[in-house]
Structures are given as structure tokens and as C-alpha cells.
Design a protein around this motif. Structure first.
Motif, PDB file in Angstrom:
ATOM      1  N   ALA A 123       0.787  -1.065   0.092  1.00  0.00           N
ATOM      2  CA  ALA A 123       0.021   0.074  -0.048  1.00  0.00           C
ATOM      3  C   ALA A 123       0.837   1.374  -0.014  1.00  0.00           C
ATOM      4  O   ALA A 123       0.517   2.297  -0.593  1.00  0.00           O
ATOM      5  CB  ALA A 123      -0.922  -0.031   1.116  1.00  0.00           C
ATOM      6  N   ALA A 126       1.904   1.840  -3.439  1.00  0.00           N
ATOM      7  CA  ALA A 126       0.768   2.367  -4.199  1.00  0.00           C
ATOM      8  C   ALA A 126       0.443   3.898  -4.029  1.00  0.00           C
ATOM      9  O   ALA A 126       0.097   4.412  -4.940  1.00  0.00           O
ATOM     10  CB  ALA A 126      -0.396   1.435  -4.056  1.00  0.00           C
ATOM     11  N   ARG A 134       3.647   2.135 -11.524  1.00  0.00           N
ATOM     12  CA  ARG A 134       3.481   1.283 -10.421  1.00  0.00           C
ATOM     13  C   ARG A 134       4.368  -0.106 -10.938  1.00  0.00           C
ATOM     14  O   ARG A 134       5.026  -0.503 -10.221  1.00  0.00           O
ATOM     15  CB  ARG A 134       2.025   0.879 -10.162  1.00  0.00           C
ATOM     16  CG  ARG A 134       1.600   1.882  -9.342  1.00  0.00           C
ATOM     17  CD  ARG A 134       0.156   1.393  -8.737  1.00  0.00           C
ATOM     18  NE  ARG A 134      -0.300   2.820  -8.149  1.00  0.00           N
ATOM     19  CZ  ARG A 134      -1.434   3.472  -8.287  1.00  0.00           C
ATOM     20  NH1 ARG A 134      -2.280   3.030  -9.007  1.00  0.00           N
ATOM     21  NH2 ARG A 134      -1.667   4.415  -7.403  1.00  0.00           N
ATOM     22  N   VAL A 334      -3.924  -2.952  -7.342  1.00  0.00           N
ATOM     23  CA  VAL A 334      -4.296  -1.432  -7.046  1.00  0.00           C
ATOM     24  C   VAL A 334      -5.171  -0.957  -8.245  1.00  0.00           C
ATOM     25  O   VAL A 334      -5.811  -0.032  -7.791  1.00  0.00           O
ATOM     26  CB  VAL A 334      -2.767  -0.733  -7.115  1.00  0.00           C
ATOM     27  CG1 VAL A 334      -2.746   0.744  -6.712  1.00  0.00           C
ATOM     28  CG2 VAL A 334      -2.069  -1.456  -5.886  1.00  0.00           C
ATOM     29  N   GLU A 339      -9.613   3.718  -3.673  1.00  0.00           N
ATOM     30  CA  GLU A 339      -8.457   4.397  -2.739  1.00  0.00           C
ATOM     31  C   GLU A 339      -8.640   4.137  -1.258  1.00  0.00           C
ATOM     32  O   GLU A 339      -7.617   3.885  -0.430  1.00  0.00           O
ATOM     33  CB  GLU A 339      -8.225   5.560  -3.103  1.00  0.00           C
ATOM     34  CG  GLU A 339      -6.811   6.305  -2.459  1.00  0.00           C
ATOM     35  CD  GLU A 339      -6.743   7.650  -3.004  1.00  0.00           C
ATOM     36  OE1 GLU A 339      -5.438   8.152  -2.747  1.00  0.00           O
ATOM     37  OE2 GLU A 339      -7.185   8.230  -3.735  1.00  0.00           O
ATOM     38  N   ARG A 342      -7.684   0.446  -0.048  1.00  0.00           N
ATOM     39  CA  ARG A 342      -6.472  -0.083  -0.990  1.00  0.00           C
ATOM     40  C   ARG A 342      -6.009  -1.041   0.028  1.00  0.00           C
ATOM     41  O   ARG A 342      -5.285  -2.086  -0.462  1.00  0.00           O
ATOM     42  CB  ARG A 342      -5.638   1.177  -1.282  1.00  0.00           C
ATOM     43  CG  ARG A 342      -4.484   0.660  -1.983  1.00  0.00           C
ATOM     44  CD  ARG A 342      -3.638   1.795  -2.588  1.00  0.00           C
ATOM     45  NE  ARG A 342      -4.324   2.617  -3.644  1.00  0.00           N
ATOM     46  CZ  ARG A 342      -3.914   3.842  -3.943  1.00  0.00           C
ATOM     47  NH1 ARG A 342      -3.039   4.383  -3.438  1.00  0.00           N
ATOM     48  NH2 ARG A 342      -4.434   4.412  -5.035  1.00  0.00           N
ATOM     49  N   LEU A 346      -5.055  -5.057  -1.202  1.00  0.00           N
ATOM     50  CA  LEU A 346      -3.907  -5.700  -1.285  1.00  0.00           C
ATOM     51  C   LEU A 346      -3.832  -6.839  -0.180  1.00  0.00           C
ATOM     52  O   LEU A 346      -2.984  -8.001  -0.198  1.00  0.00           O
ATOM     53  CB  LEU A 346      -2.904  -4.597  -0.987  1.00  0.00           C
ATOM     54  CG  LEU A 346      -2.832  -3.575  -2.045  1.00  0.00           C
ATOM     55  CD1 LEU A 346      -1.891  -2.508  -1.775  1.00  0.00           C
ATOM     56  CD2 LEU A 346      -2.098  -4.421  -3.283  1.00  0.00           C
TER      57      LEU A 346
END
Length: 406
Positions: A123, A126, A134, A334, A339, A342, A346
């Protein structure tokens, strides 16, 4: 240094900390099965079950790590600190393990620490990158992992060949986690700026209702099952089933060289491949990765049944399978994650690793406890499963093909 991607300094600091931590992991990762089977006296099945037991606590750790990472109180940074402390304790516990119960306890602690770690660290990367960055950002952190592992494998092999002190490897591993804890505490800042006031368990509801994520989780678990074969099954297979001189297999020092070459190739190809795959959808890259894994397993079978020289091709294909899989899998998750949750998305991605470590070591250990023909045939079965992975990825590709970022 123009060949390096332009990323925020926090990404580089995290990568440096991960490199230090992985040096310690490299000391133990490939030698632990050999030590606990050939010196402590546990069966290959028992070692497989013990290593797989980390998935039990790993499931809990990943759930906590995802929720903690998205929470206002914990955030990414505190979650990483907690994981480093637990992992250090686990390494020291394994250093004094002398039978199956103590071996399992050490692995349960390691699974918990590792589980908490992965959603938070992924995270952070990201948070600090754009979608276009990324692949390369995750490649940099994976490169740090591979470089650290390579250094650890070399140093671990030297320590074993000169002193035979396997237990010292686990002590070094514990120290490396403490060093990583220091890097996080002094150099890493909190990166989560979208902490939601809603219950973090509602994030799990969102994630578990996302069909794209659930389909991806199936194939991702297959990939992680493949990866664990490199760590837990392949070293023992090369030691006990491959004929190099008479009935003897490869020596630990030779296996160390193979893994060093594999990790070196991973390091050298990570960034060039990351730039190349930016032009493709993540799902397409994962299909290519499945092909590399199929070829790699075929080379393992040839190593054990035709000629041991195929081991070199095995590790080359494994390296290409890893470097195409790692950044694409994390980037895909991602890309589809809201958001605000996130960390939870993950965490689902990371749960696939727990499942892979639950499935892979016991099955691989069982195969190695059987006859030579069954142990060798195991790799052919794995080849067949890669075809299933490609079919699942084709379904997923159709679902996301309308989105250029997926």
C-alpha cells in the motif's frame, strides 16, 4: 543513473529497508528445509506441514494488516513496525527450535509477522506512485528483495560450508528484521491520506463482492503455490532425487550457486521487463508468466529424469516467471481497488500467498516422501495446472480489457 525510474524518495528508502531484511531471509529461506530434514531429523512431510502452518497465522496477519493499514490509528507505518517486531521474534524462535512443535511455533509467528507486513508495504508503494509508475515501482522493491535474497543466499552458503552452523542463520535473520524496524521507525513516514471513517470491516465487504478480485484471487493462489515450490520443494528435490555423482544429488554449495544465479538474473531483468510490460494489460503479462512457469517445471522434470544439466535452464525460467508475475499482480489489484480500501484489497492479494504456502509445502513434501517416479511426476502435474491458470486469466482479461490500466 538515468536508467532508474524517477520515484519518490520514500519508495527508495522502503526498498533499501526491504533489501536489508531480505539479506537475513536469504540466510534461511533455502536452507531451512535441508536443515530440519537432514540434521534435526524431521520428515519432508513434517517440514512441509510446518512451513505450511505459517499460512494459518498468515491469514489472520493479512486480515489485520489490511485493516490496520487503512485505519486512522495504525496506518501503514505502525503496521510495518508491528510486523518487523513479530518477524524478529519468529526468527529467534526458529533458531532454538529442536522438534516439530517448536518448529511449528516459529513458523506460526513468522506467518503472522509476514501476513501483517505485505498489505502495508504494498500500500505504501501504491500511495506514492501513479498507475504508470507502478510496474517500475513494484519492480524496484522486488529487485531489492531479490538482491537482498541473493546476498543472503551467498553469505548463508559460505557460513554453512565453512562452519556448518545452520542455527546461526536464523539469528542473522532476526537481526535483519530489527535493522528493518529501525529503518521504518526513523526514515518512513505515514503515506495513507485517504483514511476512511467507516468501519474497516466494511472494506472487506466491498472487496469480497468484487468479482474481478475474487477471480484474480483464484489464479493468484496458483501462482503463489508455484513460487513456494522454489523455496520448500525444489532444494530438497535437487538434494535427494537428482543424480549428479552416482546416487548423490547436488551439494548445498552448488544449490547456493543455482539460487544466486536465479536471483542475479531476476535483478538484471526486473527493470527492463517492467518497462516492456507497461505496454500490455496486466492480465496479458500474467499469461506470459504462466508460460514461463510451465517451461520451468518441465526443466525440473528433465533435471531429475534426463540430465542434471537442465538445472541451469530451470532457474533461468523461474527467474523470468517471477519477474513477469510480481509487479503485474500487485499493480492489477491496485488498479481495481477503491483508494479508501486499498490496504484491504492488497490484503486479499496477500491472502493468496497464505493459501499458496498452505497448499504448496505439504503437497510438495508428500511427493518427496514417495518414490522417485512420483517425486519427478509431481513437476509434470504442475505443468498441467498452468494451462488452467491461463484459461482463468483469459476470462479475467475479457472482464477488464475495456480498462487500459488493468
Amino acid at each position: 543513473m538515468g536508467f532508474l525510474p524517477r520515484l519518490q524518495h520514500q519508495v527508495w528508502l522502503l526498498a533499501f529497508g526491504r533489501l536489508l531484511s531480505q539479506v537475513g531471509t536469504g540466510f534461511t529461506l533455502f536452507y531451512a528445509p535441508i536443515f530440519f530434514v537432514n540434521q534435526v531429523g524431521l520428515s519432508a512431510t513434517a517440514v512441509g506441514v510446518g512451513i505450511g502452518s505459517a499460512s494459518i497465522s498468515g491469514v489472520i496477519g493479512r486480515a489485520l494488516g489490511g485493516s490496520f493499514s487503512d485505519s486512522k490509528f495504525w496506518g501503514r507505518r505502525r503496521t510495518l513496525l508491528l510486523s518487523a517486531m513479530i518477524s524478529a521474534i519468529a526468527s529467534f524462535a526458529l533458531a532454538i527450535a529442536y522438534n516439530f512443535p517448536t518448529f511449528v511455533i516459529g513458523n506460526l509467528l513468522m506467518g503472522l509477522g509476514t501476513g501483517i507486513y505485505w498489505p502495508a508495504t504494498e500500500a505504501v508503494v501504491a500511495d506514492l506512485t501513479t498507475p504508470e509508475q507502478r510496474n517500475e515501482a513494484y519492480s524496484i522493491t522486488r529487485l531489492s528483495d531479490a538482491l537482498g535474497l541473493g546476498i543472503g543466499v551467498v553469505l548463508g552458503g559460505l557460513l554453512i560450508s565453512t562452519t556448518g552452523l545452520y542455527r546461526a542463520l536464523f539469528v542473522v535473520d532476526g537481526i535483519s528484521f530489527l535493522v528493518f524496524l529501525g529503518v521504518i521507525y526513523f526514515l518512513i513516514k505515514e503515506t495513507n491520506r485517504s483514511m476512511s471513517s467507516q468501519s474497516q470491516w466494511s472494506g472487506w465487504k466491498i472487496a469480497l463482492n468484487d468479482r474481478r478480485l475474487m477471480i484474480f484471487a483464484i489464479v493468484n493462489t496458483m501462482f503463489t503455490t508455484y513460487i513456494v515450490q522454489i523455496d520448500s520443494t525444489l532444494p530438497l528435490y535437487l538434494t535427494n532425487f537428482v543424480r549428479v555423482t552416482g546416487e548423490k544429488g547436488f551439494e548445498p554449495g552448488t544449490i547456493s550457486l543455482f539460487y544466486t544465479g536465479y536471483l542475479t538474473l531476476s535483478v538484471l531483468t526486473q527493470l527492463p521487463i517492467a518497462k516492456l510490460i507497461n505496454r500490455m494489460r496486466r492480465t496479458q503479462v500474467l499469461m506470459i508468466s504462466a508460460g514461463f512457469w510451465a517451461v520451468a517445471f518441465g526443466c525440473v522434470w528433465l533435471t531429475g529424469t534426463v540430465h542434471h544439466g537442465w538445472a541451469i535452464a530451470t532457474f533461468a525460467m523461474l527467474a523470468l516467471g517471477i519477474v513477469t508475475y510480481m509487479p503485474s499482480a500487485a499493480s492489477f489489484v491496485v488498479d481495481i481497488a477503491p483508494e479508501s480500501v486499498r490496504g484491504v484489497y492488497l490484503a486479499v492479494n496477500s491472502q493468496c500467498w497464505a493459501l499458496g504456502y498452505f497448499i504448496g509445502p505439504p503437497i510438495g513434501g508428500w511427493a518427496l516422501d514417495q518414490s522417485r517416479s512420483i517425486a519427478s511426476g509431481y513437476w509434470l502435474i504442475l505443468i498441467g495446472t498452468t494451462a488452467i491458470a491461463v484459461l482463468i486469466l483469459r476470462v479475467l482479461d475479457k472482464m477488464v480489457s475495456h480498462s487500459p490500466s488493468a
